[in-house]
Design a protein around this motif. Sequence first.
Motif, PDB file in Angstrom:
ATOM      1  N   ARG A   1      62.775 -83.465  16.407  1.00 16.74           N
ATOM      2  CA  ARG A   1      63.002 -82.904  15.077  1.00 16.74           C
ATOM      3  C   ARG A   1      62.542 -83.830  13.957  1.00 16.74           C
TER       4      ARG A   1
ATOM      5  N   ASN B   1      61.926 -77.865  17.657  1.00 18.07           N
ATOM      6  CA  ASN B   1      62.950 -78.183  16.659  1.00 18.07           C
ATOM      7  C   ASN B   1      63.208 -76.938  15.817  1.00 18.07           C
TER       8      ASN B   1
ATOM      9  N   GLU C   1      63.052 -76.292  12.639  1.00 19.06           N
ATOM     10  CA  GLU C   1      62.074 -75.997  11.586  1.00 19.06           C
ATOM     11  C   GLU C   1      60.794 -75.394  12.167  1.00 19.06           C
ATOM     12  N   GLU C   2      60.377 -75.886  13.320  1.00 18.98           N
ATOM     13  CA  GLU C   2      59.206 -75.323  13.995  1.00 18.98           C
ATOM     14  C   GLU C   2      59.468 -73.864  14.385  1.00 18.98           C
TER      15      GLU C   2
ATOM     16  N   VAL D   1      61.580 -71.819  12.852  1.00 21.49           N
ATOM     17  CA  VAL D   1      61.571 -71.038  11.609  1.00 21.49           C
ATOM     18  C   VAL D   1      60.131 -70.770  11.183  1.00 21.49           C
TER      19      VAL D   1
ATOM     20  N   ILE E   1      56.975 -75.430   7.092  1.00 23.90           N
ATOM     21  CA  ILE E   1      58.339 -75.490   6.574  1.00 23.90           C
ATOM     22  C   ILE E   1      58.569 -76.884   6.002  1.00 23.90           C
ATOM     23  N   ASN E   2      59.114 -76.942   4.796  1.00 26.68           N
ATOM     24  CA  ASN E   2      59.369 -78.207   4.118  1.00 26.68           C
ATOM     25  C   ASN E   2      60.870 -78.491   4.110  1.00 26.68           C
ATOM     26  N   LEU E   3      61.280 -79.492   4.888  1.00 24.80           N
ATOM     27  CA  LEU E   3      62.680 -79.915   4.982  1.00 24.80           C
ATOM     28  C   LEU E   3      62.838 -81.211   4.204  1.00 24.80           C
TER      29      LEU E   3
ATOM     30  N   ILE F   1      65.961 -76.848   3.785  1.00 26.28           N
ATOM     31  CA  ILE F   1      64.630 -76.240   3.769  1.00 26.28           C
ATOM     32  C   ILE F   1      64.389 -75.774   2.343  1.00 26.28           C
TER      33      ILE F   1
ATOM     34  N   SER G   1      58.573 -72.745   2.212  1.00 29.94           N
ATOM     35  CA  SER G   1      57.772 -72.246   3.324  1.00 29.94           C
ATOM     36  C   SER G   1      56.413 -71.894   2.746  1.00 29.94           C
TER      37      SER G   1
END
Length: 136
Positions: A37, A45, A47-48, A50, A82-84, A89, A92
């Motif tokens: 992650r 992970n 985010e991947e 999503v 995706i930007n965390l 988040i 996108s």
Amino acid sequence: MKRNATAVWKGSIKEGAGTITTQSTTLKNTQYSFKSRFEEGVGTNPEELVAAAHSGCFAMQLSAFITEEGFEIESIETQCFINLVEGTIIGSHLIVNAKIAGISDDKFQELVTKAEKNCPISKLLNAEITSVATLV
């Protein structure tokens, strides 16, 4: 319609690890961990996942809108980033390349914006959604 997935986590946040299984079993005991992650580790992970969900959902929604307008689709390729940031988040970003017979760029951009706002995953995300779309 309802879909489900199951995550099993064992151990602490940094030393532990987990698996994710989807209802369809496309993912079956798929590994994820702190390293996969936040660093570079084997496995997926959240985010991947999503990003995969958003790119797939968006492409299908765009396809529906283009088809409703009477255009023939050869292909729609959508990549999602995706930007965390600090545990949230915040965005996108979609990169879209499409081959569509007879559509003008203005009409295409209009439908991209419509899909960006109306795909179910876009509606789910509480984040800025942006895109760059190119007819090829």
